[in-house]
Scaffold this active site. Sequence first.
Site, PDB file in Angstrom:
ATOM      1  N   LYS A  33      45.202  34.558  38.094  1.00 41.76           N
ATOM      2  CA  LYS A  33      45.649  35.911  38.404  1.00 41.76           C
ATOM      3  C   LYS A  33      45.620  36.848  37.197  1.00 41.76           C
ATOM      4  CE  LYS A  33      46.891  35.979  42.841  1.00 41.76           C
ATOM      5  NZ  LYS A  33      46.412  36.990  43.811  1.00 41.76           N
ATOM      6  N   SER A  81      43.127  26.768  40.906  1.00 42.80           N
ATOM      7  CA  SER A  81      43.507  28.166  40.700  1.00 42.80           C
ATOM      8  C   SER A  81      44.810  28.360  39.940  1.00 42.80           C
ATOM      9  CB  SER A  81      43.602  28.881  42.050  1.00 42.80           C
ATOM     10  OG  SER A  81      44.571  28.275  42.876  1.00 42.80           O
TER      11      SER A  81
END
Length: 502
Positions: free
Chosen positions: A50, A304
Amino acid sequence: MQKLFKDILTSRVYEAAIETTLDKAEALSLSTGNTILLKREDQQPVFSFKLRGAYNKLAHLSQAEKQKGVITASAGNHAQGVAFAARRLGMKALIVMPATTPAIKIEAVERMGGSVRLHGNNYSEAAEYATKLTRETGMIHVHPFDDEMVIAGQGTIADELLRQNPGQLDAIFVPVGGGGLIAGIALYIKTLRPEVEIIGVEPLDSCAMHNSLKKGERVSLDTVGIFADGVAVRQVGEKTYNICRKYVDRIITVTTDELCSGMKAVYQATRSIVEPAGGLGMTGLIKYIKETHCKEKVLIAINSGANMNFERLRYVAERTVIGEHQEALFAVKIPEKPGSLKTFCMDLVGERNITEFNYRLASRNSAHIFVGISVRNSEERQAFGQQLTKAGYENQDITDNDLAKTHIRYMVGGKSDAVQNERLFRFWFPETPGALTRFLEATKGNHNISLFHYRAQGGDFGRVLIGLECPEGKDAGLEEKLNSLGYRYKEETDNPAYTLFL
């Protein structure tokens, strides 16, 4: 699309983010006959991809916009990414987080210099409030996924992949929430290497992109699963949907048990512990190999993120053996007579390892057993059930019964003759002080609590099982009261596991 491709190439993510490694899962590659690689976004300063999108968005703001500061809504990795990026660029950052957000996440954002405002009980309510504050303050809103600069920042992962693995590449498996990560990766890869398959992976109970692509338009889910909270999105972005519709080949959906097994596979390959959303890529990759029986393929899974609460590991470990089809759960009725339990264990269980055994006298004629058995695969699980039936034992395979796995196995105790007109509900309580009090206040009156089970699992929400006595003629307003709480719930009164054991 050409502009977005250029935005990926001119991204400024490396002013804050790092180029993460592409690691080979040696043992898994050997056992499957494929080359399996992991893109390690858990190595980022905020332990998640992110940061790429958040920093790229903030870095491309004009000087006048930077002076206004930024605002966003998030309860997880995006919040930390925005706070980190804002501090690096000398900007103010206001993060709206749901009131249910655990203290550890709030503290993480504040350590990175972000100001936290708590509002609402979920992301949607927090996002609405963030939009309102944006209008009132004039601050710049940073969407967690449906923004071109955010998508471009995430797309830099694809650029790294092609440089790190310039040869054969057959498929990339990408976790999907709102779609920012897979949109950036898909656009970049398909522009340069259209033969590479882009495969998204979503939890079965949070599959907004899968459903949207299948229907041909964006859909909004009524409820979303909370285990993989990093991808718990009711509706994907408009921009991300349009990119995925053009460039994504397929979406694989996985169960919670399969996801726990995938998280274990990542641990075995890297000795790193990923968060549930971070394990989706590997989970989808493993499922793809099992379904296609492929060999000699080069497959990449995107790890991720790794913002995992340590307390959740117990739950993951318990569900992993089922996800790997190494444990089967059965409800069995045996005659209540001397030697029947011994006969069951010796003649039917035999050399199999018992993983769980709960026994409760049901009557003077019979008893119910909740039993877990180690198995090698699904075929052996089915064979055991057939063996029970052939031997004359009434039985039910409850391996896939979520109520049984989450609650019943910990509280087998039999029925109470004192309970009348009981209805059973499963709730997802926010892990915040006062959650139970709010429930009791909302349901006070004619409904006596006859059963209650809670077990901490280290997530943002606690799983609670509640039995309510509902006297005849005083039940009409129960659903209205429960809905007013805003807590997700499901009635389980007709669940066979409840009928047998509670």
